[in-house]
Design a protein around this motif. Sequence first.
Motif, PDB file in Angstrom:
ATOM      1  N   ASN A  77       0.730  -1.476  -0.088  1.00 47.08           N
ATOM      2  CA  ASN A  77      -0.110  -0.162  -0.092  1.00 47.08           C
ATOM      3  C   ASN A  77       0.797   1.366  -0.086  1.00 47.08           C
ATOM      4  OD1 ASN A  77      -2.393  -1.535  -0.055  1.00 47.08           O
ATOM      5  ND2 ASN A  77      -2.561  -1.589   2.223  1.00 47.08           N
ATOM      6  N   SER A  78       2.255   1.106   0.028  1.00 43.14           N
ATOM      7  CA  SER A  78       2.828   2.354   0.055  1.00 43.14           C
ATOM      8  C   SER A  78       3.341   2.918  -1.544  1.00 43.14           C
ATOM      9  CB  SER A  78       4.195   2.035   0.810  1.00 43.14           C
ATOM     10  OG  SER A  78       4.855   0.948   0.085  1.00 43.14           O
ATOM     11  N   SER A  79       4.031   3.873  -1.575  1.00 39.69           N
ATOM     12  CA  SER A  79       4.299   4.492  -2.821  1.00 39.69           C
ATOM     13  C   SER A  79       5.294   3.539  -3.598  1.00 39.69           C
ATOM     14  CB  SER A  79       4.636   5.791  -2.643  1.00 39.69           C
ATOM     15  OG  SER A  79       6.160   5.782  -2.070  1.00 39.69           O
ATOM     16  N   PRO A  80       5.244   3.741  -5.046  1.00 45.35           N
ATOM     17  CA  PRO A  80       6.005   2.901  -5.835  1.00 45.35           C
ATOM     18  C   PRO A  80       7.636   2.890  -5.319  1.00 45.35           C
ATOM     19  CG  PRO A  80       4.611   3.753  -7.391  1.00 45.35           C
ATOM     20  CD  PRO A  80       4.441   4.469  -5.832  1.00 45.35           C
ATOM     21  N   GLN A  82       8.801   3.962  -2.235  1.00 40.33           N
ATOM     22  CA  GLN A  82       8.839   3.039  -0.911  1.00 40.33           C
ATOM     23  C   GLN A  82       8.873   1.876  -1.180  1.00 40.33           C
ATOM     24  OE1 GLN A  82       5.545   4.931   0.981  1.00 40.33           O
ATOM     25  NE2 GLN A  82       6.797   6.069   2.565  1.00 40.33           N
ATOM     26  N   LYS A  83       8.198   1.212  -2.193  1.00 39.29           N
ATOM     27  CA  LYS A  83       8.239  -0.506  -2.419  1.00 39.29           C
ATOM     28  C   LYS A  83       9.790  -0.789  -2.929  1.00 39.29           C
ATOM     29  CE  LYS A  83       3.645  -1.028  -3.752  1.00 39.29           C
ATOM     30  NZ  LYS A  83       2.788  -1.256  -5.175  1.00 39.29           N
TER      31      LYS A  83
END
Length: 171
Positions: A77-80, A82-83
């Motif tokens: 569910n985090s930003s790209p 952060q992933k």
Amino acid sequence: MIGFLPLAHVFELLAESVCLLTGVPIGYSTPNTLIDSSSKIMKGCKGDAAVLKPTCMTTVPLILDRISKGINDKVNNSSPLQKVLFKFAYNYKSKWSRRGYRTPMLDMLVFKKVAKLLGGRVRLAISGGAPLSADTHEQIRLCLCFDMCQGYGLTETTAGATVSDKWLVKF
């Protein structure tokens, strides 16, 4: 210690008895209120582990699988960006951990935030009752920054007959 398994689980009974004999405080919880994303926790409230901040816990693979799913959901569910950063940090720590090294800077910058899921102070978790999958074992150990120990023993006869080798080597 945080206790959430029923006392009919002889391993939990043994762990709590040792805690009582040695003066270790025990905080009680349930699997449905253990972490912030548990099913019985209202949105915006903290789970029992975040409030109690335990240093050790006994658990079963089902609960560790739920915690692992919670970590995966939070990452997904985090930003790209952060992933990508999390995947890089995870793979980097995994590689150096297999070589026998620790990554204290990475733990402090990335994984201590994830470890807050269980209060941030857990040093040891002991799993019993069923075999724990290797993927879950590694993810919990790496992301939550504590040692995992797996034990096996028949509930009807003893709490723990055998313990995983990796844990024994460290101590």
